[in-house]
Design a protein around this motif. Sequence first.
Motif, short mmCIF file in Angstrom:
data_model
loop_
_atom_site.label_atom_id
_atom_site.label_comp_id
_atom_site.label_asym_id
_atom_site.label_seq_id
_atom_site.Cartn_x
_atom_site.Cartn_y
_atom_site.Cartn_z
N PRO A 191 0.80 -1.23 0.00
CA PRO A 191 0.00 0.00 0.00
C PRO A 191 0.83 1.27 0.00
CG PRO A 191 -0.02 -1.04 2.16
CD PRO A 191 0.63 -2.01 1.23
N ILE A 192 2.06 1.18 0.50
CA ILE A 192 2.94 2.35 0.58
C ILE A 192 4.25 2.07 -0.14
CG2 ILE A 192 4.29 3.83 2.13
CD1 ILE A 192 1.34 4.41 2.36
N GLU A 193 4.63 2.97 -1.03
CA GLU A 193 5.93 2.91 -1.68
C GLU A 193 6.71 4.17 -1.29
OE1 GLU A 193 7.26 0.54 -3.26
OE2 GLU A 193 5.63 -0.73 -4.03
N VAL A 194 7.97 3.99 -0.92
CA VAL A 194 8.78 5.10 -0.45
C VAL A 194 9.88 5.43 -1.45
CG1 VAL A 194 10.15 6.03 1.45
CG2 VAL A 194 8.33 4.39 1.93
N GLN A 195 10.00 6.71 -1.77
CA GLN A 195 11.04 7.19 -2.68
C GLN A 195 11.92 8.19 -1.94
OE1 GLN A 195 9.22 7.83 -6.91
NE2 GLN A 195 7.71 8.53 -5.43
N LEU A 196 13.22 8.09 -2.13
CA LEU A 196 14.14 9.03 -1.52
C LEU A 196 14.39 10.18 -2.48
CD1 LEU A 196 16.14 9.94 0.67
CD2 LEU A 196 17.85 8.45 -0.41
N GLY A 197 14.04 11.38 -2.06
CA GLY A 197 14.26 12.56 -2.89
C GLY A 197 15.60 13.20 -2.58
N ALA A 198 15.91 14.25 -3.31
CA ALA A 198 17.16 14.98 -3.11
C ALA A 198 17.12 15.75 -1.79
CB ALA A 198 17.39 15.94 -4.27
N VAL A 199 18.31 16.06 -1.28
CA VAL A 199 18.41 16.86 -0.07
C VAL A 199 17.82 18.26 -0.34
CG1 VAL A 199 20.01 18.01 1.52
CG2 VAL A 199 20.42 15.63 0.81
N VAL A 200 16.98 18.71 0.59
CA VAL A 200 16.39 20.05 0.50
C VAL A 200 17.19 20.99 1.40
CG1 VAL A 200 14.35 21.43 1.11
CG2 VAL A 200 14.08 19.25 -0.09
N ASN A 201 17.53 22.15 0.90
CA ASN A 201 18.40 23.07 1.64
C ASN A 201 17.64 24.13 2.44
OD1 ASN A 201 20.85 21.88 0.71
ND2 ASN A 201 20.54 22.88 -1.27
N GLU A 202 16.32 24.17 2.29
CA GLU A 202 15.51 25.12 3.05
C GLU A 202 14.81 24.40 4.18
OE1 GLU A 202 15.43 28.39 2.43
OE2 GLU A 202 16.80 28.13 0.74
N LEU A 203 14.53 25.13 5.26
CA LEU A 203 13.82 24.56 6.40
C LEU A 203 12.32 24.85 6.30
CD1 LEU A 203 16.07 25.44 9.47
CD2 LEU A 203 15.73 23.21 8.43
N PRO A 204 11.48 23.83 6.48
CA PRO A 204 10.04 24.09 6.50
C PRO A 204 9.69 24.92 7.71
CG PRO A 204 10.49 21.83 7.16
CD PRO A 204 11.80 22.41 6.71
N PRO A 205 8.65 25.73 7.63
CA PRO A 205 8.27 26.57 8.77
C PRO A 205 7.92 25.73 9.99
CG PRO A 205 6.52 26.52 7.13
CD PRO A 205 7.72 25.87 6.50
N ALA A 206 8.35 26.18 11.16
CA ALA A 206 8.06 25.47 12.40
C ALA A 206 6.63 25.75 12.83
CB ALA A 206 9.02 25.92 13.49
N PRO A 207 5.97 24.76 13.43
CA PRO A 207 4.59 24.98 13.90
C PRO A 207 4.56 26.05 14.99
CG PRO A 207 5.47 22.89 14.70
CD PRO A 207 6.45 23.40 13.71
N PRO A 208 3.45 26.75 15.13
CA PRO A 208 3.36 27.83 16.11
C PRO A 208 3.45 27.31 17.55
CG PRO A 208 1.20 27.34 15.21
CD PRO A 208 2.19 26.55 14.40
N ILE A 209 4.03 28.12 18.42
CA ILE A 209 4.16 27.74 19.82
C ILE A 209 2.85 27.93 20.56
CG2 ILE A 209 5.35 28.27 21.99
CD1 ILE A 209 7.76 29.14 20.35
N ASP A 210 2.12 29.01 20.24
CA ASP A 210 0.90 29.31 21.00
C ASP A 210 -0.25 28.37 20.65
OD1 ASP A 210 -0.03 30.19 18.53
OD2 ASP A 210 0.14 32.30 19.02
N GLY A 211 -0.22 27.80 19.44
CA GLY A 211 -1.25 26.82 19.07
C GLY A 211 -2.62 27.42 18.83
N SER A 212 -2.73 28.73 18.65
CA SER A 212 -4.03 29.33 18.39
C SER A 212 -4.53 28.90 17.02
CB SER A 212 -3.94 30.86 18.45
OG SER A 212 -3.20 31.36 17.35
N VAL A 213 -5.83 28.99 16.82
CA VAL A 213 -6.44 28.56 15.57
C VAL A 213 -5.89 29.36 14.39
CG1 VAL A 213 -8.59 28.38 14.26
CG2 VAL A 213 -8.54 27.76 16.68
N LEU A 214 -5.82 30.68 14.56
CA LEU A 214 -5.35 31.53 13.47
C LEU A 214 -3.90 31.25 13.11
CD1 LEU A 214 -5.78 33.82 11.47
CD2 LEU A 214 -5.20 35.44 13.30
N SER A 215 -3.03 31.15 14.12
CA SER A 215 -1.61 30.91 13.86
C SER A 215 -1.40 29.53 13.25
CB SER A 215 -0.79 31.05 15.14
OG SER A 215 -1.22 30.15 16.14
N THR A 216 -2.22 28.57 13.65
CA THR A 216 -2.12 27.22 13.08
C THR A 216 -2.53 27.22 11.61
OG1 THR A 216 -2.55 26.19 15.24
CG2 THR A 216 -2.90 24.83 13.28
N ILE A 217 -3.58 27.95 11.28
CA ILE A 217 -4.03 28.05 9.89
C ILE A 217 -2.96 28.71 9.03
CG2 ILE A 217 -5.68 29.18 8.34
CD1 ILE A 217 -7.81 28.77 10.51
#
Length: 254
Positions: free
Chosen positions: A82-108
């Motif tokens: 059901p699942i096939e895994v592919q290894l992609g190239a190294v990404v040099n950018e960091l994805p945004p970190a989730p919000p610390i406060d966890g509010s609905v607006l900041s999460t959206i």
Amino acid sequence: MWRKFRVIILLLILATALQELWLDKADLAWKHNLYVAVYPINVDGDKEVSAYLQTLSRDDFEPMAEYFAEEATSYQLGLRRPIEVQLGAVVNELPPAPPIDGSVLSTILWSLKFRLFAWQNSPKVKVKPDIRLYLLYHNPKSNWLLGHSTALNKGRIGRVNLFAGAEYAKKNLVVTAHELLHTLSATDKYDLQSTLPIYPDGYAEPNKLPLYPQNFAELMGGRIPRSDSAATIPISLKHTMIGEKTAREIGWLR
């Protein structure tokens, strides 16, 4: 004029939401296998981490695909893999970190930023992926405590914190598999404060007698219960199982 423009924007948002809902239901019908692309990221630009990432190959992630294949047979899914895994190239950018406060607006807002990041940072792989996981590798010598990993079912993307090093490979796959199931609508089954699995859904063998110690961790429960107040981290996927509630959430059980 502005009112018409606002209506058009709202209609586009509604159309996008409906399309995602339709795609979500189609994927969880499991008429075909899903392709996962994993993209390594050197979080701190560490030389040792960079050297480790150069050693990674698709074979390092094959045990995860095999694990899902084996677990799926328990639920008579009908797909050999059901699942096939592919290894992609190294990404040099960091994805945004989730919000610390966890509010609905900041999460959206974070969700939208993360999805934009994924759109901009998805190096091509052989087969267009259904799921994209960004693996954030840290040097355990300087980062002994990892931040919380997270994933979104909207957009099917994940941000996974891992330790760089062959000795951590098996535990890394447990964390990665856990986040992968979050992209398929599986929920956590452990107490956020104590990190202990919640009975019965967070237990791999809720009907075991005696109940303790458990032999396996429910993958979304995160740990192997040893008593009602103690649990241990599984050292590999071989020490985990996918329970019935999780199987129902991801469409393996009706």
